[in-house]
Design an enzyme around this catalytic site. Structure first.
Site, PDB file in Angstrom:
ATOM      1  N   HIS A  21       4.827   3.765  12.520  1.00 45.70           N
ATOM      2  CA  HIS A  21       5.188   3.148  11.522  1.00 45.70           C
ATOM      3  C   HIS A  21       5.533   5.098  11.087  1.00 45.70           C
ATOM      4  O   HIS A  21       5.474   6.046  11.503  1.00 45.70           O
ATOM      5  CB  HIS A  21       3.377   3.571  10.886  1.00 45.70           C
ATOM      6  CG  HIS A  21       3.228   3.935   9.277  1.00 45.70           C
ATOM      7  ND1 HIS A  21       2.812   3.289   8.104  1.00 45.70           N
ATOM      8  CD2 HIS A  21       3.825   4.842   9.184  1.00 45.70           C
ATOM      9  CE1 HIS A  21       2.375   3.419   7.437  1.00 45.70           C
ATOM     10  NE2 HIS A  21       3.464   4.664   7.174  1.00 45.70           N
TER      11      HIS A  21
ATOM     12  N   CYS B 106       3.707   9.574   1.055  1.00 46.25           N
ATOM     13  CA  CYS B 106       2.922   9.432   0.636  1.00 46.25           C
ATOM     14  C   CYS B 106       2.388  10.597  -0.891  1.00 46.25           C
ATOM     15  O   CYS B 106       3.018  11.616  -0.655  1.00 46.25           O
ATOM     16  CB  CYS B 106       2.340  10.026   2.102  1.00 46.25           C
ATOM     17  SG  CYS B 106       0.372  10.811   1.192  1.00 46.25           S
TER      18      CYS B 106
ATOM     19  N   ARG C 107       0.644  -1.325   0.444  1.00 42.32           N
ATOM     20  CA  ARG C 107      -0.118   0.172   0.063  1.00 42.32           C
ATOM     21  C   ARG C 107       0.884   1.165  -0.067  1.00 42.32           C
ATOM     22  O   ARG C 107       1.121   1.884  -0.873  1.00 42.32           O
ATOM     23  CB  ARG C 107      -0.942  -0.384   1.072  1.00 42.32           C
ATOM     24  CG  ARG C 107      -1.636   0.829   1.362  1.00 42.32           C
ATOM     25  CD  ARG C 107      -1.773   2.259   1.648  1.00 42.32           C
ATOM     26  NE  ARG C 107      -1.195   2.735   2.804  1.00 42.32           N
ATOM     27  CZ  ARG C 107      -0.651   3.789   3.545  1.00 42.32           C
ATOM     28  NH1 ARG C 107      -0.962   4.320   2.834  1.00 42.32           N
ATOM     29  NH2 ARG C 107      -0.311   3.705   4.612  1.00 42.32           N
ATOM     30  N   ASP C 108       1.551   1.284   1.365  1.00 38.72           N
ATOM     31  CA  ASP C 108       2.469   2.308   1.124  1.00 38.72           C
ATOM     32  C   ASP C 108       3.288   3.057  -0.195  1.00 38.72           C
ATOM     33  O   ASP C 108       3.467   3.903  -0.309  1.00 38.72           O
ATOM     34  CB  ASP C 108       2.763   3.139   2.699  1.00 38.72           C
ATOM     35  CG  ASP C 108       3.779   3.793   2.800  1.00 38.72           C
ATOM     36  OD1 ASP C 108       3.186   5.619   2.660  1.00 38.72           O
ATOM     37  OD2 ASP C 108       3.414   4.514   4.561  1.00 38.72           O
TER      38      ASP C 108
ATOM     39  N   HIS D 172       8.927   6.423   8.437  1.00 37.63           N
ATOM     40  CA  HIS D 172       9.157   6.921   7.014  1.00 37.63           C
ATOM     41  C   HIS D 172      10.609   6.686   7.432  1.00 37.63           C
ATOM     42  O   HIS D 172      11.054   7.608   8.781  1.00 37.63           O
ATOM     43  CB  HIS D 172       8.483   8.382   6.631  1.00 37.63           C
ATOM     44  CG  HIS D 172       7.120   7.421   5.775  1.00 37.63           C
ATOM     45  ND1 HIS D 172       6.917   6.234   4.702  1.00 37.63           N
ATOM     46  CD2 HIS D 172       6.185   7.170   6.953  1.00 37.63           C
ATOM     47  CE1 HIS D 172       6.170   6.829   4.340  1.00 37.63           C
ATOM     48  NE2 HIS D 172       5.217   6.685   5.670  1.00 37.63           N
TER      49      HIS D 172
ATOM     50  N   ASN E 263       9.157   4.409   3.480  1.00 35.33           N
ATOM     51  CA  ASN E 263       9.071   3.494   5.172  1.00 35.33           C
ATOM     52  C   ASN E 263      10.397   3.575   5.494  1.00 35.33           C
ATOM     53  O   ASN E 263      11.019   2.674   4.635  1.00 35.33           O
ATOM     54  CB  ASN E 263       8.061   2.565   5.409  1.00 35.33           C
ATOM     55  CG  ASN E 263       6.646   2.923   5.107  1.00 35.33           C
ATOM     56  OD1 ASN E 263       6.411   3.478   3.873  1.00 35.33           O
ATOM     57  ND2 ASN E 263       6.286   3.061   5.763  1.00 35.33           N
TER      58      ASN E 263
HETATM   59  N1  COA Z   1     -12.769   5.019  -3.554  1.00 31.13           N
HETATM   60  C1  COA Z   1     -13.446   5.120  -4.377  1.00 31.13           C
HETATM   61  N2  COA Z   1     -13.822   6.393  -4.482  1.00 31.13           N
HETATM   62  C2  COA Z   1     -14.207   7.133  -3.782  1.00 31.13           C
HETATM   63  C3  COA Z   1     -13.544   7.167  -2.428  1.00 31.13           C
HETATM   64  C4  COA Z   1     -13.329   5.643  -1.808  1.00 31.13           C
HETATM   65  N3  COA Z   1     -12.576   5.278  -0.004  1.00 31.13           N
HETATM   66  N4  COA Z   1     -14.109   8.451  -2.033  1.00 31.13           N
HETATM   67  C5  COA Z   1     -15.047   8.773  -2.896  1.00 31.13           C
HETATM   68  N5  COA Z   1     -14.588   8.599  -3.696  1.00 31.13           N
HETATM   69  C6  COA Z   1     -15.581   9.366  -5.009  1.00 31.13           C
HETATM   70  C7  COA Z   1     -16.631   9.744  -5.149  1.00 31.13           C
HETATM   71  O1  COA Z   1     -17.914   8.763  -5.269  1.00 31.13           O
HETATM   72  C8  COA Z   1     -16.913  10.659  -6.115  1.00 31.13           C
HETATM   73  O2  COA Z   1     -16.986   9.972  -7.741  1.00 31.13           O
HETATM   74  P1  COA Z   1     -17.334  10.626  -8.524  1.00 31.13           P
HETATM   75  O3  COA Z   1     -16.579  11.759  -8.799  1.00 31.13           O
HETATM   76  O4  COA Z   1     -17.061   9.289  -9.656  1.00 31.13           O
HETATM   77  O5  COA Z   1     -18.883  11.051  -8.154  1.00 31.13           O
HETATM   78  C9  COA Z   1     -14.959  10.922  -6.468  1.00 31.13           C
HETATM   79  O6  COA Z   1     -14.662  10.072  -5.456  1.00 31.13           O
HETATM   80  C10 COA Z   1     -14.939  12.204  -5.723  1.00 31.13           C
HETATM   81  O7  COA Z   1     -15.324  11.844  -3.797  1.00 31.13           O
HETATM   82  P2  COA Z   1     -15.524  13.230  -3.590  1.00 31.13           P
HETATM   83  O8  COA Z   1     -15.922  13.124  -1.875  1.00 31.13           O
HETATM   84  O9  COA Z   1     -16.164  14.113  -4.209  1.00 31.13           O
HETATM   85  O10 COA Z   1     -14.300  13.401  -2.847  1.00 31.13           O
HETATM   86  P3  COA Z   1     -12.664  14.297  -2.845  1.00 31.13           P
HETATM   87  O11 COA Z   1     -12.847  14.114  -4.890  1.00 31.13           O
HETATM   88  O12 COA Z   1     -12.592  15.214  -2.547  1.00 31.13           O
HETATM   89  O13 COA Z   1     -11.687  13.369  -3.004  1.00 31.13           O
HETATM   90  C11 COA Z   1     -10.866  10.831  -2.042  1.00 31.13           C
HETATM   91  C12 COA Z   1     -11.653  12.675  -1.893  1.00 31.13           C
HETATM   92  C13 COA Z   1     -10.687  10.823  -0.883  1.00 31.13           C
HETATM   93  C14 COA Z   1     -11.779  10.154  -2.107  1.00 31.13           C
HETATM   94  C15 COA Z   1      -9.446  11.401  -2.279  1.00 31.13           C
HETATM   95  O14 COA Z   1      -9.330  12.726  -2.280  1.00 31.13           O
HETATM   96  C16 COA Z   1      -8.864  10.185  -1.860  1.00 31.13           C
HETATM   97  O15 COA Z   1      -9.311   9.068  -2.162  1.00 31.13           O
HETATM   98  N6  COA Z   1      -7.538  10.366  -1.218  1.00 31.13           N
HETATM   99  C17 COA Z   1      -7.232   9.892  -1.231  1.00 31.13           C
HETATM  100  C18 COA Z   1      -5.783   9.340   0.035  1.00 31.13           C
HETATM  101  C19 COA Z   1      -4.923   8.648   0.275  1.00 31.13           C
HETATM  102  O16 COA Z   1      -5.075   7.737  -1.092  1.00 31.13           O
HETATM  103  N7  COA Z   1      -3.712   9.079   0.860  1.00 31.13           N
HETATM  104  C20 COA Z   1      -2.776   8.300   1.131  1.00 31.13           C
HETATM  105  C21 COA Z   1      -2.462   7.594   1.907  1.00 31.13           C
HETATM  106  S1  COA Z   1      -2.885   8.620   3.330  1.00 31.13           S
HETATM  107 ZN    ZN Z   2       3.064   6.180   4.918  1.00 30.82          ZN
END
Ligand code: COA
Ligand code: ZN
Length: 304
Positions: free
Chosen positions: A205, A238, A13-14, A207, A247
């Site tokens: 955790h 990240c 994942r990370d 890094h 990490n």
């Molecule tokens: N998995 C998949 N899709 C997701 C989701 C999830 N957990 N949460 C929201 N979505 C989808 C929504 O359904 C929406 O889809 P659509 O445009 O097709 O309708 C789209 O993502 C946008 O959703 P929204 O609520 O407007 O959020 P956003 O655009 O602000 O995005 C996250 C928020 C959380 C979905 C996005 O920023 C994200 O996935 N970030 C990941 C962060 C990450 O992995 N960080 C590293 C590890 S900590």
């Molecule tokens: Zn991390």
């Protein structure tokens, strides 16, 4: 204090979320199988996040559905919000790792939420997970420093940890997301947390961005922490935290702790084979200082 250490390899994942090269589901499963085959107790296999935000994690549902059942390895998947929880549940995940924040800046940049909103979502997830019989690990990200908001007050982290310990999170993990903590800070915060909550449900955790990863593991061990995240080959970082690199490498953590007399249950030769596979699949070998020394040493042991 126990001499057993419980390692969660977060490489799949990370490690993979930040790679320029996107692996197929089959390649991700092969890496997970190699890590599990080395005897690593727990693996974070992917994340249920927006594939637009993190393309490398698309297909985590397929990964989770294809995990071997009953192989004795603990598998978890990261979720950023309630939607992630629902997707993880539908895929059959037995454990989820939900992200909490010690800063507003990181909460906004990572998931577009406030710290409070992430806590509310986690509270809701804990309630649903209890009904669904799913384990919830709560990881407090940027627990020492935030790339946007700077130094973090340890009292903020303690308060978040306290709330989620009380709410019944199966584990609370203190994450140095950008690798900025020093061992004194780690020793102080983890000692307070272990005093207040015991060590059973706590993890760390780290890094290795500033080369303090192993020193921080040691500081936390001294405070009584026995659960650590680490990443095969030191992969990691990240995409939403500028400057965050890999990490602390699983092989480095295992070598150090085993040499100190702790038991991880991990076979170092098999772990190095998994590290080689990670290197081969991603085309990069960012961390893992121990491998260069361990390989000839293990070969010599085997021959002798
Ligand atoms: N998995 C998949 N899709 C997701 C989701 C999830 N957990 N949460 C929201 N979505 C989808 C929504 O359904 C929406 O889809 P659509 O445009 O097709 O309708 C789209 O993502 C946008 O959703 P929204 O609520 O407007 O959020 P956003 O655009 O602000 O995005 C996250 C928020 C959380 C979905 C996005 O920023 C994200 O996935 N970030 C990941 C962060 C990450 O992995 N960080 C590293 C590890 S900590
Ligand atoms: Zn991390």
């Amino acid at each position: 204090m126990s001499d057993s250490i419980f390692i969660t390899d977060v490489g799949p994942r990370d490690g993979l979320q930040n790679q320029p090269k996107i692996l197929t589901v089959e390649q991700r499963l092969a890496l997970i199988a190699a890590i599990a085959g080395a005897g690593v107790a727990s693996i974070e296999v992917g994340s249920f996040v927006s594939p637009r935000a993190v393309p490398a994690m698309a297909g985590t549902d397929e990964v989770v559905k294809s995990l071997p059942a009953g192989d004795g390895t603990h598998y978890t998947a990261l979720i950023p919000n309630l939607k992630g929880y629902e997707l993880a549940r539908e895929a059959g995940a037995a454990s989820v790792t939900m992200v909490l924040y010690a800063s507003e800046g990181m909460a906004r940049k990572n998931v577009g939420m406030s710290m409070q909103a992430a806590e509310e979502a986690t509270t809701e997830i804990l309630a649903r997970a209890r009904e669904d019989d799913i384990e919830v690990i709560a990881t407090i990200s940027v627990a020492f420093a935030c790339p946007f908001d700077g130094a973090i007050d340890p009292a903020v982290v303690s308060a978040v940890a306290d709330r989620f310990m009380r709410l019944g999170a199966d584990r609370v993990v203190i994450a140095d997301t950008i690798g900025a903590a020093d061992p004194q800070q780690v020793r102080a915060l983890t000692a307070d947390l272990v005093r207040d909550h015991g060590s059973e449900r706590l993890g760390c955790h780290f890094h290795d961005t500033r080369a303090m990863g192993l020193a921080n593991v040691f500081a936390a061990v001294e405070s009584g922490i026995r659960r650590f995240d680490a990443s095969i080959g030191g992969l990691g970082g990240c995409p939403f935290a500028p400057g965050a690199s890999g990490n602390v490498a699983t092989e480095d953590v295992v070598m150090m702790l085993e040499q100190m007399g702790f038991r991880t249950g991990i076979d170092l030769s098999d772990l190095l084979a998994a590290s080689d596979l990670a290197e081969q699949l991603t085309g990069t070998a960012p961390g893992g200082r121990s491998k260069a020394w361990l390989k000839p040493w293990l070969a010599q042991q085997a021959a002798g």
